[in-house]
Design a protein around this motif. Structure first.
Motif, PDB file in Angstrom:
ATOM      1  N   VAL A  48      48.387  15.472  58.132  1.00 40.04           N
ATOM      2  CA  VAL A  48      47.061  15.952  57.735  1.00 40.04           C
ATOM      3  C   VAL A  48      46.936  16.014  56.222  1.00 40.04           C
ATOM      4  O   VAL A  48      45.917  15.602  55.646  1.00 40.04           O
ATOM      5  CB  VAL A  48      46.784  17.336  58.361  1.00 40.04           C
ATOM      6  CG1 VAL A  48      45.510  17.943  57.788  1.00 40.04           C
ATOM      7  CG2 VAL A  48      46.660  17.214  59.881  1.00 40.04           C
ATOM      8  N   VAL A  49      47.964  16.515  55.559  1.00 32.61           N
ATOM      9  CA  VAL A  49      47.931  16.611  54.099  1.00 32.61           C
ATOM     10  C   VAL A  49      47.813  15.228  53.472  1.00 32.61           C
ATOM     11  O   VAL A  49      46.997  15.001  52.570  1.00 32.61           O
ATOM     12  CB  VAL A  49      49.179  17.346  53.567  1.00 32.61           C
ATOM     13  CG1 VAL A  49      49.269  17.225  52.045  1.00 32.61           C
ATOM     14  CG2 VAL A  49      49.148  18.817  53.964  1.00 32.61           C
ATOM     15  N   SER A  50      48.607  14.276  53.946  1.00 34.65           N
ATOM     16  CA  SER A  50      48.575  12.932  53.353  1.00 34.65           C
ATOM     17  C   SER A  50      47.210  12.283  53.562  1.00 34.65           C
ATOM     18  O   SER A  50      46.692  11.601  52.677  1.00 34.65           O
ATOM     19  CB  SER A  50      49.684  12.058  53.936  1.00 34.65           C
ATOM     20  OG  SER A  50      49.471  11.804  55.311  1.00 34.65           O
ATOM     21  N   GLN A  51      46.610  12.501  54.719  1.00 36.62           N
ATOM     22  CA  GLN A  51      45.286  11.929  54.960  1.00 36.62           C
ATOM     23  C   GLN A  51      44.234  12.589  54.064  1.00 36.62           C
ATOM     24  O   GLN A  51      43.393  11.908  53.478  1.00 36.62           O
ATOM     25  CB  GLN A  51      44.882  12.085  56.423  1.00 36.62           C
ATOM     26  CG  GLN A  51      43.552  11.391  56.739  1.00 36.62           C
ATOM     27  CD  GLN A  51      42.983  11.794  58.074  1.00 36.62           C
ATOM     28  OE1 GLN A  51      42.956  12.972  58.407  1.00 36.62           O
ATOM     29  NE2 GLN A  51      42.542  10.821  58.849  1.00 36.62           N
ATOM     30  N   GLN A  52      44.290  13.903  53.945  1.00 32.09           N
ATOM     31  CA  GLN A  52      43.331  14.618  53.112  1.00 32.09           C
ATOM     32  C   GLN A  52      43.434  14.191  51.651  1.00 32.09           C
ATOM     33  O   GLN A  52      42.426  14.137  50.940  1.00 32.09           O
ATOM     34  CB  GLN A  52      43.564  16.126  53.223  1.00 32.09           C
ATOM     35  CG  GLN A  52      43.159  16.723  54.556  1.00 32.09           C
ATOM     36  CD  GLN A  52      41.659  16.874  54.694  1.00 32.09           C
ATOM     37  OE1 GLN A  52      40.956  17.149  53.728  1.00 32.09           O
ATOM     38  NE2 GLN A  52      41.159  16.692  55.908  1.00 32.09           N
TER      39      GLN A  52
ATOM     40  N   ASP B  74      45.235  26.000  57.368  1.00 33.86           N
ATOM     41  CA  ASP B  74      45.755  26.911  58.380  1.00 33.86           C
ATOM     42  C   ASP B  74      46.841  26.159  59.149  1.00 33.86           C
ATOM     43  O   ASP B  74      46.634  25.017  59.571  1.00 33.86           O
ATOM     44  CB  ASP B  74      44.646  27.345  59.337  1.00 33.86           C
ATOM     45  CG  ASP B  74      45.198  28.181  60.476  1.00 33.86           C
ATOM     46  OD1 ASP B  74      45.747  29.247  60.195  1.00 33.86           O
ATOM     47  OD2 ASP B  74      45.098  27.742  61.638  1.00 33.86           O
ATOM     48  N   ALA B  75      47.986  26.792  59.335  1.00 30.76           N
ATOM     49  CA  ALA B  75      49.117  26.127  59.997  1.00 30.76           C
ATOM     50  C   ALA B  75      49.587  26.935  61.199  1.00 30.76           C
ATOM     51  O   ALA B  75      50.771  26.992  61.502  1.00 30.76           O
ATOM     52  CB  ALA B  75      50.265  25.923  59.007  1.00 30.76           C
ATOM     53  N   GLY B  76      48.633  27.574  61.891  1.00 31.19           N
ATOM     54  CA  GLY B  76      48.966  28.340  63.079  1.00 31.19           C
ATOM     55  C   GLY B  76      48.977  27.454  64.305  1.00 31.19           C
ATOM     56  O   GLY B  76      49.719  26.487  64.391  1.00 31.19           O
ATOM     57  N   HIS B  77      48.142  27.772  65.305  1.00 28.47           N
ATOM     58  CA  HIS B  77      48.086  26.946  66.515  1.00 28.47           C
ATOM     59  C   HIS B  77      47.649  25.528  66.188  1.00 28.47           C
ATOM     60  O   HIS B  77      48.238  24.555  66.628  1.00 28.47           O
ATOM     61  CB  HIS B  77      47.081  27.547  67.506  1.00 28.47           C
ATOM     62  CG  HIS B  77      47.628  28.700  68.280  1.00 28.47           C
ATOM     63  ND1 HIS B  77      48.753  28.605  69.061  1.00 28.47           N
ATOM     64  CD2 HIS B  77      47.191  29.976  68.395  1.00 28.47           C
ATOM     65  CE1 HIS B  77      48.992  29.765  69.627  1.00 28.47           C
ATOM     66  NE2 HIS B  77      48.064  30.611  69.241  1.00 28.47           N
ATOM     67  N   ARG B  78      46.566  25.413  65.417  1.00 27.55           N
ATOM     68  CA  ARG B  78      45.979  24.108  65.118  1.00 27.55           C
ATOM     69  C   ARG B  78      45.883  23.947  63.605  1.00 27.55           C
ATOM     70  O   ARG B  78      45.367  24.831  62.918  1.00 27.55           O
ATOM     71  CB  ARG B  78      44.591  23.998  65.760  1.00 27.55           C
ATOM     72  CG  ARG B  78      43.879  22.699  65.471  1.00 27.55           C
ATOM     73  CD  ARG B  78      42.544  22.645  66.200  1.00 27.55           C
ATOM     74  NE  ARG B  78      42.744  22.453  67.643  1.00 27.55           N
ATOM     75  CZ  ARG B  78      42.150  23.172  68.581  1.00 27.55           C
ATOM     76  NH1 ARG B  78      41.327  24.138  68.243  1.00 27.55           N
ATOM     77  NH2 ARG B  78      42.384  22.920  69.858  1.00 27.55           N
ATOM     78  N   ILE B  79      46.363  22.854  63.085  1.00 27.02           N
ATOM     79  CA  ILE B  79      46.294  22.607  61.650  1.00 27.02           C
ATOM     80  C   ILE B  79      44.865  22.261  61.278  1.00 27.02           C
ATOM     81  O   ILE B  79      44.272  21.331  61.833  1.00 27.02           O
ATOM     82  CB  ILE B  79      47.252  21.476  61.238  1.00 27.02           C
ATOM     83  CG1 ILE B  79      48.696  21.887  61.538  1.00 27.02           C
ATOM     84  CG2 ILE B  79      47.091  21.142  59.759  1.00 27.02           C
ATOM     85  CD1 ILE B  79      49.676  20.757  61.467  1.00 27.02           C
ATOM     86  N   SER B  80      44.297  23.002  60.368  1.00 20.66           N
ATOM     87  CA  SER B  80      42.920  22.761  59.941  1.00 20.66           C
ATOM     88  C   SER B  80      42.761  23.162  58.492  1.00 20.66           C
ATOM     89  O   SER B  80      43.496  24.007  57.975  1.00 20.66           O
ATOM     90  CB  SER B  80      41.925  23.540  60.820  1.00 20.66           C
ATOM     91  OG  SER B  80      42.197  24.928  60.777  1.00 20.66           O
ATOM     92  N   LYS B  81      41.788  22.555  57.848  1.00 21.84           N
ATOM     93  CA  LYS B  81      41.576  22.802  56.422  1.00 21.84           C
ATOM     94  C   LYS B  81      40.883  24.139  56.202  1.00 21.84           C
ATOM     95  O   LYS B  81      39.962  24.512  56.943  1.00 21.84           O
ATOM     96  CB  LYS B  81      40.742  21.668  55.825  1.00 21.84           C
ATOM     97  CG  LYS B  81      40.642  21.706  54.308  1.00 21.84           C
ATOM     98  CD  LYS B  81      39.871  20.497  53.798  1.00 21.84           C
ATOM     99  CE  LYS B  81      39.737  20.527  52.271  1.00 21.84           C
ATOM    100  NZ  LYS B  81      38.976  19.350  51.780  1.00 21.84           N
ATOM    101  N   LEU B  82      41.331  24.872  55.198  1.00 19.85           N
ATOM    102  CA  LEU B  82      40.667  26.086  54.748  1.00 19.85           C
ATOM    103  C   LEU B  82      40.009  25.787  53.409  1.00 19.85           C
ATOM    104  O   LEU B  82      40.604  25.135  52.553  1.00 19.85           O
ATOM    105  CB  LEU B  82      41.665  27.235  54.575  1.00 19.85           C
ATOM    106  CG  LEU B  82      42.365  27.771  55.822  1.00 19.85           C
ATOM    107  CD1 LEU B  82      43.466  28.739  55.410  1.00 19.85           C
ATOM    108  CD2 LEU B  82      41.381  28.447  56.748  1.00 19.85           C
ATOM    109  N   SER B  83      38.806  26.265  53.208  1.00 19.35           N
ATOM    110  CA  SER B  83      38.168  26.074  51.909  1.00 19.35           C
ATOM    111  C   SER B  83      38.770  27.059  50.909  1.00 19.35           C
ATOM    112  O   SER B  83      39.227  28.141  51.293  1.00 19.35           O
ATOM    113  CB  SER B  83      36.659  26.291  52.011  1.00 19.35           C
ATOM    114  OG  SER B  83      36.372  27.659  52.239  1.00 19.35           O
TER     115      SER B  83
END
Length: 353
Positions: free
Chosen positions: A139-143, A23-32
C-alpha cells in the motif's frame, strides 16, 4: 522531553520530512494528516480501533529526497482510553523515549542506519505479521507511486497458468502487490480465481481485504464461495469480499456463510465481526449474528462484543439489538455474562485477524 516538541505530528514537522499516515489495524487504510492531528490533540476518537489500540503505519522521507529513495516505515501502537481517544501519557512517554534515543538530534532519524537504534526498546513499536507487513509495504509503495516488488511478476505469471506445484514458490509480497493493483489486472485475477489452489486463494484473499474491489472481482470470489465446504476458503473468501465497493455483494457473501455450517466456527465469527461490522448492525443481520455468536459460548461472545462495543459507531445500534425482546435464552445468558465482565481488558498482541 524537548519543550518544543509535544506531539508526534510536531516532531515530524521539525524533522522537515514528508509523511504518509496509515491505519494498520484490521484493514490497512490511509489516514489524512488532519485526522491524525485531531486524534493526537484529543479532539476525536481513533477511526478504526483494534484491540483498544491505534495501530499506525507511518511512512516518511526527507524533503530533499524527491525520488523517495530513503522512505522509512515505522509501525507504532498507542493505547486508547474508554472513549477511543489517545492515551496522552503513553504518547508523551513514546516521545520522551524517542528523543532520548536521538539525543535531541532530529536529523538522525532520517538516516537509514539510525532507524533501528532510534526505535530499539521503545514499548510503542510493534512488529506486524509477515502478511500484514507485506500488505503495508504494498500500500505504501503504491501510494508513493513506487514500483511494485520483483515478486509480483512471478505471481502474475502463475495466475496466467495456475497449475502444478509452482505456487509453493510464490511470495506473500508478490500477492500483496497484485492485490494492491487489482484494478490493472482484474481480468487475469478473475480468470485465475476458480483454479487457484487453496493456499494461494486464501493468502490472496487476505491481501484483497485491504482494497475496495469492484463487483467483477467480487463475483469471481462469490462463485468460488457458493457450494464451498472448505472452512479455510470460506473464511478467506468472505474476507476478500468484505471491502467490496458494492454492499449487495458483501450481503451475498454474508447470506452464504450464515446459511453454512461454517458459521459455527469461531474464526468465521471473528472474521465477520471485524470485517463486516457495518452490515452486522443492520436489522437484517444483527440478531442472527448475535444468536450465532452466543451459541459459540459466553467467553467468545464477551470477547467479540467488548471489541465491537468499543467502537463508537457500533455501540448504540448493538446495545439496541441486545435489548430485543425476541432474543433467545442462550443470547440472554451470554448478554448477562458480558455485562458481568470487568470494564477494562488488557489489550493483546497483534493477532492474525
Amino acid at each position: 522531553m524537548s519543550a518544543s516538541v509535544t506531539t508526534l505530528y510536531q516532531l515530524l514537522e521539525n524533522m522537515k520530512v514528508h509523511c504518509r499516515w496509515f491505519d494498520a489495524g484490521h484493514r490497512i487504510s490511509k489516514l489524512s494528516p488532519s485526522q491524525w492531528q485531531q486524534f493526537e490533540d484529543g479532539h476525536i476518537a481513533y477511526p478504526q480501533p483494534y484491540l483498544k489500540h491505534a495501530y499506525l503505519g507511518l511512512a516518511f522521507w526527507p524533503e530533499d529526497d524527491q525520488r523517495k529513495q530513503q522512505v522509512q516505515l515505522w509501525c507504532l501502537r498507542f493505547p486508547l482510553d474508554e472513549q477511543g481517544k489517545l492515551d496522552l501519557a503513553s504518547r508523551d512517554q513514546f516521545l520522551k523515549h524517542l528523543l532520548t534515543a536521538l539525543s535531541s538530534n532530529l536529523e538522525a532519524a532520517k538516516k537509514d542506519e539510525q532507524l533501528t537504534a532510534v526505535l530499539e526498546g521503545n514499548p510503542y513499536v510493534f512488529k506486524p505479521s509477515d502478511e500484514k507487513q507485506a500488505n503495508l509495504h504494498a500500500v505504501v509503495s503504491q501510494q508513493l507511486k513506487q514500483p511494485h516488488s520483483a515478486f509480483m511478476s512471478t505471481v502474475l505469471n502463475y495466475f496466467a497458468h495456475p497449475e502444478g506445484d509452482d505456487w509453493q514458490q510464490l511470495g506473500i509480497q508478490g500477492l500483496a502487490d497484485l492485490a494492491c493493483r487489482w484494478l490493472d489486472h482484474q481480468n487475469d485475477i478473475c480468470k485465475a480465481i476458480p483454479q487457484l489452489p487453496s493456499p494461494v486463494l486464501c493468502s490472496f484473499c487476505h491481501c484483497l481485504e485491504h482494497h475496495a474491489i469492484n463487483g467483477m472481482v467480487a463475483d469471481a470470489l462469490l462463485s468460488r464461495l457458493e457450494n464451498n465446504d472448505d472452512k479455510a476458503e470460506q473464511i478467506a473468501l468472505l474476507r476478500g469480499i468484505s471491502h467490496c465497493q458494492d454492499n449487495a455483494r458483501i450481503e451475498s457473501a454474508l447470506n452464504l456463510v450464515l446459511s453454512s455450517p461454517v458459521i459455527m466456527d469461531v474464526e468465521m465469527l471473528v472474521s465477520l465481526s471485524s470485517r463486516c461490522s457495518q452490515q452486522l448492525i443492520t436489522e437484517k443481520y444483527a440478531l442472527v449474528f448475535l444468536e450465532h455468536l452466543a451459541a459459540a459460548g459466553n467467553d467468545i461472545f464477551a470477547a467479540v462484543m467488548q471489541e465491537l462495543l468499543f467502537q463508537a459507531p457500533l455501540r448504540e445500534p448493538l446495545l439496541g439489538y441486545i435489548r430485543s425482546p425476541d432474543r433467545s435464552e442462550t443470547l440472554s445468558q451470554a448478554i448477562g455474562h458480558l455485562f458481568s465482565q470487568p470494564k477494562h481488558t488488557e489489550p493483546q498482541a497483534e493477532q492474525k485477524h
